[in-house]
Write a protein that holds these residues in place. Structure first.
Motif, mmCIF file in Angstrom:
data_model
loop_
_atom_site.group_PDB
_atom_site.id
_atom_site.type_symbol
_atom_site.label_atom_id
_atom_site.label_comp_id
_atom_site.label_asym_id
_atom_site.label_seq_id
_atom_site.Cartn_x
_atom_site.Cartn_y
_atom_site.Cartn_z
ATOM 1 N N UNK A 1 15.718 12.217 -1.199
ATOM 2 C CA UNK A 1 16.254 11.322 0.023
ATOM 3 C C UNK A 1 17.264 10.915 0.179
ATOM 4 N N UNK A 2 18.431 10.768 -0.466
ATOM 5 C CA UNK A 2 19.647 10.407 -0.287
ATOM 6 C C UNK A 2 20.346 11.872 -0.723
ATOM 7 N N UNK A 3 19.935 13.111 -0.971
ATOM 8 C CA UNK A 3 21.122 14.425 -1.570
ATOM 9 C C UNK A 3 21.795 13.795 -2.981
ATOM 10 N N UNK A 4 21.190 13.379 -4.070
ATOM 11 C CA UNK A 4 21.852 13.540 -5.315
ATOM 12 C C UNK A 4 20.667 14.114 -6.327
ATOM 13 N N UNK A 5 21.457 14.207 -7.590
ATOM 14 C CA UNK A 5 20.501 15.269 -7.961
ATOM 15 C C UNK A 5 19.889 13.616 -9.110
ATOM 16 N N UNK A 6 18.066 14.202 -9.309
ATOM 17 C CA UNK A 6 17.661 12.960 -10.179
ATOM 18 C C UNK A 6 18.035 12.995 -11.283
ATOM 19 N N UNK A 7 19.127 14.055 -12.540
ATOM 20 C CA UNK A 7 19.780 14.187 -13.524
ATOM 21 C C UNK A 7 20.782 13.210 -13.466
ATOM 22 N N UNK B 1 0.760 -1.176 -0.237
ATOM 23 C CA UNK B 1 0.082 0.115 0.133
ATOM 24 C C UNK B 1 1.181 1.032 0.270
ATOM 25 N N UNK B 2 0.412 2.094 0.085
ATOM 26 C CA UNK B 2 1.239 3.957 0.001
ATOM 27 C C UNK B 2 1.043 4.166 -0.707
ATOM 28 N N UNK B 3 2.296 5.376 -1.212
ATOM 29 C CA UNK B 3 2.199 5.725 -2.479
ATOM 30 C C UNK B 3 4.435 5.185 -2.997
ATOM 31 N N UNK B 4 4.244 5.405 -4.189
ATOM 32 C CA UNK B 4 4.919 4.799 -5.254
ATOM 33 C C UNK B 4 6.654 5.647 -4.273
ATOM 34 N N UNK B 5 7.593 5.036 -5.130
ATOM 35 C CA UNK B 5 8.596 6.221 -4.781
ATOM 36 C C UNK B 5 9.439 6.177 -5.834
ATOM 37 N N UNK B 6 8.996 7.470 -6.176
ATOM 38 C CA UNK B 6 9.951 7.698 -7.447
ATOM 39 C C UNK B 6 10.941 7.270 -7.406
ATOM 40 N N UNK B 7 11.842 7.604 -8.906
ATOM 41 C CA UNK B 7 13.510 7.950 -8.961
ATOM 42 C C UNK B 7 13.324 10.117 -8.428
ATOM 43 N N UNK B 8 13.296 10.260 -8.763
ATOM 44 C CA UNK B 8 13.255 11.983 -7.946
ATOM 45 C C UNK B 8 12.857 12.077 -6.720
#
Length: 190
Positions: A169-175, A157-164
């Motif tokens: 959450x880990x302090x890196x760029x999503x690009x 259940x619950x919302x998915x975790x997107x790449x972004x």
């Protein structure tokens, strides 16, 4: 439809014949580095190979990719799974990227992500070890519009975790960054 060989990822040496019950038999006559011709079957009109198609190339990816989808995780975007594989099994990841390429390193039609990692995850879903569902692609993966999201059964259940959101959450760029390009450009074991 052009059928590529799941072992060498080429279409030039592939021939086919129809079988009963909407099945098609394929043979790739490439020598496959001395292993000889490769045969497989698929449902007519399907681009998805059967489990035995990708077995030789993706067997070593099954357990590591399974572990990259955590117990208790909600559905996680494909990029999260690949990032975990890259961090936890860097030599394995880089060996496949060195062999098949990656979108980070420039456009190729069949990269490690689009063929090998996806095939191994698909095999895990076929075995019901993982669940998959489509969803929006985010960050660097958004060039695809939609990607798969992965979880362990039962369906969470619950919302998915997107790449972004994972990257945030880990302090890196999503690009993809220059560091990503440099890391993927190195050879395994170096």
């Amino acid at each position: 439809m052009i059928q590529t060989c799941p072992s060498c990822f080429r279409a030039d040496d592939v021939r086919w014949s129809r079988l009963p019950e909407q099945m098609v038999s394929y043979v790739c006559d490439d020598p496959h580095g001395g292993a000889g011709p490769r045969t497989w079957t698929a449902v007519a009109g399907s681009r998805r190979p059967t489990e035995t198609d990708t077995a030789g190339v993706t067997d070593e990816l099954l357990e590591p990719l399974f572990r990259c989808v955590r117990d208790g995780d909600p559905f996680v975007e494909y990029g999260v799974v690949e990032y975990r594989l890259r961090q936890e099994h860097p030599d394995l990841f880089l060996s496949h990227v060195t062999d098949r390429g990656h979108a980070i390193l420039g456009h190729r039609q069949a990269t490690a992500s689009s063929v090998r990692f996806a095939a191994a995850l698909g095999r895990l879903a076929d075995r019901q070890a993982l669940l998959k569902r489509p969803g929006p692609a985010t960050g660097a993966w958004s060039r695809n519009e939609r990607v798969t999201y992965w979880a362990r059964p039962p369906a969470p259940d619950g919302p998915p975790v997107t790449w972004a959101s994972f990257c945030e959450s880990i302090g890196r760029s999503a690009d993809w960054t220059a560091d990503d390009v440099a890391e993927l450009g190195r050879r395994p074991g170096s």
